[in-house]
Design a protein around this motif. Structure first.
Motif, PDB file in Angstrom:
ATOM      1  N   GLY A 194       0.830  -1.183   0.000  1.00 43.89           N
ATOM      2  CA  GLY A 194       0.000   0.000   0.000  1.00 43.89           C
ATOM      3  C   GLY A 194       0.873   1.244   0.000  1.00 43.89           C
ATOM      4  N   VAL A 195       0.233   2.383   0.060  1.00 45.30           N
ATOM      5  CA  VAL A 195       0.971   3.640  -0.007  1.00 45.30           C
ATOM      6  C   VAL A 195       1.916   3.793   1.185  1.00 45.30           C
ATOM      7  CG1 VAL A 195      -0.793   4.975   1.216  1.00 45.30           C
ATOM      8  CG2 VAL A 195       0.714   6.121  -0.414  1.00 45.30           C
ATOM      9  N   ASP A 196       1.613   3.128   2.325  1.00 44.56           N
ATOM     10  CA  ASP A 196       2.480   3.213   3.507  1.00 44.56           C
ATOM     11  C   ASP A 196       3.882   2.726   3.200  1.00 44.56           C
ATOM     12  OD1 ASP A 196       0.333   4.126   4.978  1.00 44.56           O
ATOM     13  OD2 ASP A 196      -0.262   2.126   5.620  1.00 44.56           O
ATOM     14  N   PHE A 197       4.001   1.634   2.424  1.00 43.60           N
ATOM     15  CA  PHE A 197       5.283   1.002   2.154  1.00 43.60           C
ATOM     16  C   PHE A 197       5.830   1.313   0.767  1.00 43.60           C
ATOM     17  CE2 PHE A 197       3.653  -2.385   5.228  1.00 43.60           C
ATOM     18  CZ  PHE A 197       4.272  -1.773   6.305  1.00 43.60           C
TER      19      PHE A 197
ATOM     20  N   ASP B  90      -0.348  -3.111   3.965  1.00 44.00           N
ATOM     21  CA  ASP B  90       0.046  -1.821   4.521  1.00 44.00           C
ATOM     22  C   ASP B  90       0.235  -1.940   6.030  1.00 44.00           C
ATOM     23  OD1 ASP B  90      -2.551  -2.026   5.439  1.00 44.00           O
ATOM     24  OD2 ASP B  90      -3.359  -0.575   4.011  1.00 44.00           O
ATOM     25  N   LEU B  91       0.304  -0.807   6.705  1.00 47.12           N
ATOM     26  CA  LEU B  91       0.565  -0.824   8.148  1.00 47.12           C
ATOM     27  C   LEU B  91      -0.544  -1.513   8.938  1.00 47.12           C
ATOM     28  CD1 LEU B  91       2.138   2.676   8.900  1.00 47.12           C
ATOM     29  CD2 LEU B  91       3.237   0.441   9.073  1.00 47.12           C
ATOM     30  N   THR B  92      -1.780  -1.450   8.458  1.00 53.10           N
ATOM     31  CA  THR B  92      -2.867  -2.129   9.173  1.00 53.10           C
ATOM     32  C   THR B  92      -2.660  -3.639   9.164  1.00 53.10           C
ATOM     33  OG1 THR B  92      -4.268  -2.224   7.187  1.00 53.10           O
ATOM     34  CG2 THR B  92      -4.500  -0.297   8.598  1.00 53.10           C
ATOM     35  N   ILE B  93      -2.051  -4.171   8.118  1.00 52.40           N
ATOM     36  CA  ILE B  93      -1.774  -5.608   8.056  1.00 52.40           C
ATOM     37  C   ILE B  93      -0.679  -5.972   9.056  1.00 52.40           C
ATOM     38  CG2 ILE B  93      -1.213  -7.540   6.564  1.00 52.40           C
ATOM     39  CD1 ILE B  93      -3.837  -6.028   5.933  1.00 52.40           C
ATOM     40  N   VAL B  94       0.294  -5.093   9.224  1.00 52.79           N
ATOM     41  CA  VAL B  94       1.327  -5.332  10.234  1.00 52.79           C
ATOM     42  C   VAL B  94       0.687  -5.380  11.622  1.00 52.79           C
ATOM     43  CG1 VAL B  94       3.433  -4.434  11.290  1.00 52.79           C
ATOM     44  CG2 VAL B  94       3.100  -4.246   8.819  1.00 52.79           C
ATOM     45  N   ALA B  95      -0.257  -4.469  11.872  1.00 53.39           N
ATOM     46  CA  ALA B  95      -0.982  -4.496  13.146  1.00 53.39           C
ATOM     47  C   ALA B  95      -1.739  -5.815  13.303  1.00 53.39           C
ATOM     48  CB  ALA B  95      -1.956  -3.319  13.218  1.00 53.39           C
ATOM     49  N   ALA B  96      -2.306  -6.309  12.199  1.00 60.31           N
ATOM     50  CA  ALA B  96      -3.013  -7.595  12.242  1.00 60.31           C
ATOM     51  C   ALA B  96      -2.046  -8.732  12.559  1.00 60.31           C
ATOM     52  CB  ALA B  96      -3.721  -7.842  10.913  1.00 60.31           C
ATOM     53  N   LEU B  97      -0.846  -8.701  11.976  1.00 60.69           N
ATOM     54  CA  LEU B  97       0.146  -9.742  12.240  1.00 60.69           C
ATOM     55  C   LEU B  97       0.538  -9.773  13.716  1.00 60.69           C
ATOM     56  CD1 LEU B  97       2.533  -9.388   9.153  1.00 60.69           C
ATOM     57  CD2 LEU B  97       0.842 -11.179   9.559  1.00 60.69           C
ATOM     58  N   LEU B  98       0.727  -8.604  14.295  1.00 61.74           N
ATOM     59  CA  LEU B  98       1.073  -8.537  15.721  1.00 61.74           C
ATOM     60  C   LEU B  98      -0.070  -9.066  16.580  1.00 61.74           C
ATOM     61  CD1 LEU B  98       2.822  -5.041  15.823  1.00 61.74           C
ATOM     62  CD2 LEU B  98       3.910  -7.287  15.882  1.00 61.74           C
TER      63      LEU B  98
END
Length: 326
Positions: free
Chosen positions: A46-49, A199-207
């Motif tokens: 996503g645009v975050d990365f 994007d960053l929301t997926i990283v939050a999901a992984l955590l």
């Protein structure tokens, strides 16, 4: 008489190690396939990365993507990605599209002047169009976010490993962290294979998946630790089966209720959180699988020194770090 819903019988006798090499082998294959998918297909950042500008476009008219693309091509901005966004919660006259514009040469992100040009060009072909949100991230910032995201996942996994090692034995910690790594890699591979936005929301999901998965694993490990002094002569394989069957009702009930809540969010939560919720929903199932078929298998392979425990004559539940406050 009160009605009680039971997803699992009170007493079960499932042999979770009957197909242990098949299930463990399937996990290894899933990890390898996921790594290959990420290496070959890559992630749909996503645009975050990735950097650039994302513009959300809404209209009461169902304008074809090609019309919008012709309008933006005339501006000479290079490749502009335009995709339709579908959601069951949208009104019949609500048509949403997402425009992604890469940073222009010499600029960290798309300038406000360029954004105004894009909006003006789209208004000419669709006077009813609106622009509810615009997100911009420069390539330097996006590169930093990638490394910070990797660091967050690594630090979380390390912290969990240390905690499990202190609370149990090192074999449990190795099995637990192996299951967590399995969950993260397979979930990321799922996003690579289906090219879902990462994007960053997926990283939050992984955590969040890490926390959910380790909680499920620790419940089984804790019961196993309690059963070790009770069944000193029972083979470790049979003892693990007994322990898993004793906690199976809790595992299934937790997974089912969590999945029901996440399914409702996937359907009715809107496209903004759909990526996060989809990752969570997939992670719930893969986390339950790894708890039952990855973490325990590794502990069984490593083995436990049960003879030493018997000589020390510890009380049920005692171990080297039993008095550490959780």
């Amino acid at each position: 008489m009160a009605f009680r819903l039971k997803l699992v019988p009170t007493h079960t006798n499932i042999d979770f190690f009957k197909w242990q090499w098949l299930t463990f082998g399937a996990s290894v294959v899933a990890v390898v396939v996921s790594l290959l998918a990420v290496a070959i297909m890559g992630l749909n950042f996503g645009v975050d990365f990735k950097g650039g500008t994302t513009i959300r476009v809404e209209s009461t008219q169902n304008i074809d993507i090609s019309v919008y693309r012709e309008a933006t091509d005339a501006l000479g901005l290079g490749e502009v990605s335009i995709t339709d966004v579908f959601d069951p919660s949208f009104r019949p006259d609500q048509h949403v599209k997402m425009l992604r514009v890469a940073p222009q040469d010499g600029y960290e992100a798309v300038t406000p002047e360029v954004i105004e040009q894009i909006e003006a060009a789209l208004l000419q072909v669709d006077p009813a169009v609106t622009f509810p949100s615009v997100e911009s991230v420069g390539p330097k910032v996006s590169n930093e976010l990638i490394w910070k995201a990797l660091a967050a996942v690594a630090i979380a996994s390390t912290g969990i490993w240390i905690y499990v090692w202190l609370r149990f034995e090192w074999q449990f910690a190795v099995g637990c962290v192996a299951a967590l790594i399995h969950d993260v890699i397979v979930t990321v591979g799922f996003f690579a294979i289906f090219q879902l936005k990462f994007d960053l929301t997926i990283v939050a999901a992984l955590l969040t998946i890490l926390g959910y998965s380790v909680n499920d694993t620790v419940v089984i490990f804790d019961r196993l630790r309690e059963n070790l002094p009770k069944y000193k002569q029972m083979p470790l394989r049979d003892l693990m089966n007994l322990t898993t069957n004793e906690t199976l009702s809790r595992t299934v009930m937790t997974m089912t209720t969590t999945a029901l809540a996440l399914t409702a969010l996937v359907i009715f939560g809107g496209d903004v959180i759909r990526g996060f919720v989809s990752a969570m929903l997939f992670g719930v199932f893969i986390g339950c699988y790894s708890t039952l078929y990855v973490a325990k298998n590794i502990v069984l392979m490593l083995g436990l020194d049960r003879t030493e425990k018997a000589k020390k004559e510890r009380k049920p539940g005692d171990h080297e770090f039993a008095n550490i406050d959780a």
